[in-house]
Design a protein around this motif. Structure first.
Motif, mmCIF file in Angstrom:
data_model
loop_
_atom_site.group_PDB
_atom_site.id
_atom_site.type_symbol
_atom_site.label_atom_id
_atom_site.label_comp_id
_atom_site.label_asym_id
_atom_site.label_seq_id
_atom_site.Cartn_x
_atom_site.Cartn_y
_atom_site.Cartn_z
ATOM 1 N N SER A 87 0.582 3.846 4.261
ATOM 2 C CA SER A 87 -0.726 3.462 4.793
ATOM 3 C C SER A 87 -1.124 2.068 4.311
ATOM 4 C CB SER A 87 -1.802 4.494 4.441
ATOM 5 O OG SER A 87 -2.061 4.515 3.058
ATOM 6 N N GLU A 88 -0.788 1.718 3.083
ATOM 7 C CA GLU A 88 -1.070 0.373 2.577
ATOM 8 C C GLU A 88 -0.234 -0.672 3.314
ATOM 9 O OE1 GLU A 88 -3.335 -0.940 0.102
ATOM 10 O OE2 GLU A 88 -4.158 0.948 0.819
ATOM 11 N N ARG A 91 -1.641 -1.194 6.744
ATOM 12 C CA ARG A 91 -2.880 -1.973 6.636
ATOM 13 C C ARG A 91 -2.558 -3.458 6.483
ATOM 14 N NH1 ARG A 91 -6.221 -3.645 2.665
ATOM 15 N NH2 ARG A 91 -5.003 -2.709 0.998
ATOM 16 N N HIS A 92 -1.564 -3.782 5.652
ATOM 17 C CA HIS A 92 -1.151 -5.183 5.479
ATOM 18 C C HIS A 92 -0.593 -5.742 6.786
ATOM 19 C CE1 HIS A 92 -0.490 -4.570 0.863
ATOM 20 N NE2 HIS A 92 -1.756 -4.612 1.183
ATOM 21 N N GLU A 94 -1.225 -4.761 9.857
ATOM 22 C CA GLU A 94 -2.305 -4.930 10.827
ATOM 23 C C GLU A 94 -3.111 -6.192 10.526
ATOM 24 O OE1 GLU A 94 -4.208 -1.129 10.429
ATOM 25 O OE2 GLU A 94 -3.033 -0.242 12.069
ATOM 26 N N ARG A 95 -3.328 -6.455 9.251
ATOM 27 C CA ARG A 95 -4.055 -7.662 8.872
ATOM 28 C C ARG A 95 -3.291 -8.926 9.294
ATOM 29 N NH1 ARG A 95 -4.295 -8.284 3.073
ATOM 30 N NH2 ARG A 95 -4.845 -6.097 3.085
#
Length: 98
Positions: A87-88, A91-92, A94-95
């Motif tokens: 999940s981390e 998230r990275h 997607e950023r």
């Protein structure tokens, strides 16, 4: 302090030293892993690839569960741990795609 208490204190210190070394290994290993996943994220962003790959994630979770069993580690804990890392990473990624 009697001999038994001193021996217990010495064993406790040895265990704690080992735990501290292993914690350092975990942190440096995670740092190295995230360097690679960040490179993957940049590559995905450059080529308009999706941030997540559910099929790979599923294979990785199955692999980690197997490794956990081999290492005598609770597979459910290993699965939760990998899900958190995934999940981390997503998230990275997607950023990076913004």
């Amino acid at each position: 302090m009697n001999d038994q208490t001193q021996r217990a204190a010495d064993l406790l210190a040895d265990h704690r030293d080992s735990i501290d070394r292993l914690d350092a290994i975990l942190v440096y290993t995670l740092g190295e892993r995230f360097k690679h996943t960040q490179a993957v994220g940049r590559l995905k962003a450059q080529h308009d690839l999706p941030a997540s790959d559910p099929m790979r994630e599923e294979r990785q979770i199955e692999r980690l569960e197997w490794l956990a069993k081999e290492a005598d580690l609770d597979p459910e804990f290993a699965k939760k741990f990998l899900n958190f890392i995934i999940s981390e990473v997503i998230r990275h990624h997607e950023r990076l795609q913004r």
